[in-house]
Design a protein around this motif. Structure first.
Motif, PDB file in Angstrom:
ATOM      1  N   TYR A   1      -8.064  -1.419   4.137  1.00  0.00           N
ATOM      2  CA  TYR A   1      -9.385  -2.019   3.974  1.00  0.00           C
ATOM      3  C   TYR A   1      -9.307  -3.523   3.754  1.00  0.00           C
ATOM      4  O   TYR A   1     -10.272  -4.243   4.018  1.00  0.00           O
TER       5      TYR A   1
ATOM      6  N   ARG B   1     -16.978  -5.466  -2.909  1.00  0.00           N
ATOM      7  CA  ARG B   1     -17.065  -6.189  -1.628  1.00  0.00           C
ATOM      8  C   ARG B   1     -16.962  -7.710  -1.816  1.00  0.00           C
ATOM      9  O   ARG B   1     -17.817  -8.474  -1.356  1.00  0.00           O
TER      10      ARG B   1
ATOM     11  N   ASP C   1      -8.623  -4.801   7.410  1.00  0.00           N
ATOM     12  CA  ASP C   1      -9.872  -4.662   8.167  1.00  0.00           C
ATOM     13  C   ASP C   1     -10.850  -5.773   7.794  1.00  0.00           C
ATOM     14  O   ASP C   1     -11.523  -6.344   8.667  1.00  0.00           O
ATOM     15  N   GLY C   2     -10.936  -6.079   6.492  1.00  0.00           N
ATOM     16  CA  GLY C   2     -11.838  -7.132   6.036  1.00  0.00           C
ATOM     17  C   GLY C   2     -11.425  -8.499   6.547  1.00  0.00           C
ATOM     18  O   GLY C   2     -12.271  -9.314   6.918  1.00  0.00           O
TER      19      GLY C   2
ATOM     20  N   VAL D   1     -12.404  -4.713  -3.281  1.00  0.00           N
ATOM     21  CA  VAL D   1     -12.691  -4.835  -1.852  1.00  0.00           C
ATOM     22  C   VAL D   1     -13.678  -3.776  -1.367  1.00  0.00           C
ATOM     23  O   VAL D   1     -14.628  -4.081  -0.634  1.00  0.00           O
ATOM     24  N   ARG D   2     -13.501  -2.535  -1.798  1.00  0.00           N
ATOM     25  CA  ARG D   2     -14.317  -1.451  -1.249  1.00  0.00           C
ATOM     26  C   ARG D   2     -15.623  -1.232  -2.001  1.00  0.00           C
ATOM     27  O   ARG D   2     -16.606  -0.788  -1.405  1.00  0.00           O
ATOM     28  N   VAL D   3     -15.625  -1.521  -3.304  1.00  0.00           N
ATOM     29  CA  VAL D   3     -16.835  -1.282  -4.099  1.00  0.00           C
ATOM     30  C   VAL D   3     -17.604  -2.580  -4.343  1.00  0.00           C
ATOM     31  O   VAL D   3     -18.797  -2.674  -4.054  1.00  0.00           O
TER      32      VAL D   3
ATOM     33  N   GLU E   1      -8.469  -2.083  -4.613  1.00  0.00           N
ATOM     34  CA  GLU E   1      -9.357  -1.134  -3.937  1.00  0.00           C
ATOM     35  C   GLU E   1     -10.797  -1.280  -4.442  1.00  0.00           C
ATOM     36  O   GLU E   1     -11.743  -1.323  -3.651  1.00  0.00           O
ATOM     37  N   TYR E   2     -10.956  -1.372  -5.754  1.00  0.00           N
ATOM     38  CA  TYR E   2     -12.296  -1.481  -6.332  1.00  0.00           C
ATOM     39  C   TYR E   2     -12.964  -2.793  -5.925  1.00  0.00           C
ATOM     40  O   TYR E   2     -14.156  -2.816  -5.563  1.00  0.00           O
TER      41      TYR E   2
ATOM     42  N   TYR F   1       0.856  -1.197   0.000  1.00  0.00           N
ATOM     43  CA  TYR F   1       0.000   0.000   0.000  1.00  0.00           C
ATOM     44  C   TYR F   1       0.885   1.238   0.000  1.00  0.00           C
ATOM     45  O   TYR F   1       1.735   1.417   0.873  1.00  0.00           O
TER      46      TYR F   1
END
Length: 217
Positions: free
Chosen positions: A180, A100, A183-184, A96-98, A93-94, A79
């Motif tokens: 993220y 999911r 955290d997941g 995991v965060r979008v 990022e997309y 990162y």
């Protein structure tokens, strides 16, 4: 000056028309649903660019099931939001965060040209990769630190296989530096998987963190 883009070669046109007339037509409603409702993949796979690694075939995945990102040697950088362009980091990022996704798989493989190139670079046999302008060389710097552990292996196939598996572990360690992602993992919403595929035999191995080794699936 116009872009030097040319029409598709005939063999690709023929293959496209064959797909459109068969698979697409037979599953038209499914394609329509994917288009209308968007994608909801169950997993992200970080795989090598190698044309011999066919991710969807290995797992029998349907269209819309996997979010796949390919790069040389299946490497994930740490990162580092420094403002530079990071295709692999953006894809993670997309996913995991979008999207999911519930699973993130790193898939390495046998006879990996990128890992072979890293071995050559570290052994002083690939001067062109040491050039600052070599995109491949600078990308493979992500793996350079692992070479010392295998450098003493005189059997090249064994050395490369060990480095291929080390590349998977480098990527798993690096992806955990994404906040993220960690955290997941901590919450149980995201599971990480390290895999290695033998192209010639079709064997698939997974990394067992408790035993600290790869085991056959």
């Amino acid at each position: 000056m116009p872009l030097p883009a040319r029409p598709l070669p005939k063999f690709l046109v023929q293959r496209y028309k064959g797909w459109k007339a068969t698979d697409f037509e037979e599953n038209h409603s499914w394609y329509k649903r994917l288009a209308d409702e968007g994608q909801r993949p169950r997993a992200m796979v970080v795989s090598c660019c190698d044309s011999r690694v066919h991710v969807t075939s290995i797992f029998g995945a349907d269209m819309g099931e996997f979010f796949i990102h390919r790069n040389i040697a299946s490497l994930i950088p740490p990162y580092n939001p420094d403002g530079d362009l990071h295709g692999t980091s953006a894809a993670i990022e997309y996913a995991v965060r979008v999207l999911r996704v519930s699973h993130l798989l790193v898939l390495g493989h046998s006879n990996c040209g990128g890992v072979d190139a890293c071995d050559g670079m570290c052994r002083g046999e690939a001067a062109e990769l040491e050039e600052p302008t070599s995109f491949v060389g600078r990308w493979l710097d992500l793996l350079r630190g692992e070479h010392a552990a295998v450098a003493g292996m005189n059997d090249k196939p064994a050395r490369l296989q060990a480095l291929e598996k080390a590349a998977v572990l480098v990527s798993l360690r690096n992806v955990l530096t994404f906040p993220y992602v960690s955290d997941g993992v901590d919450s149980g919403d995201l599971a990480l998987h390290g895999l290695w595929n033998d192209i010639g035999t079709g064997a698939l191995e997974h990394y067992d963190a408790y035993l600290d080794k790869f085991l056959h699936v």
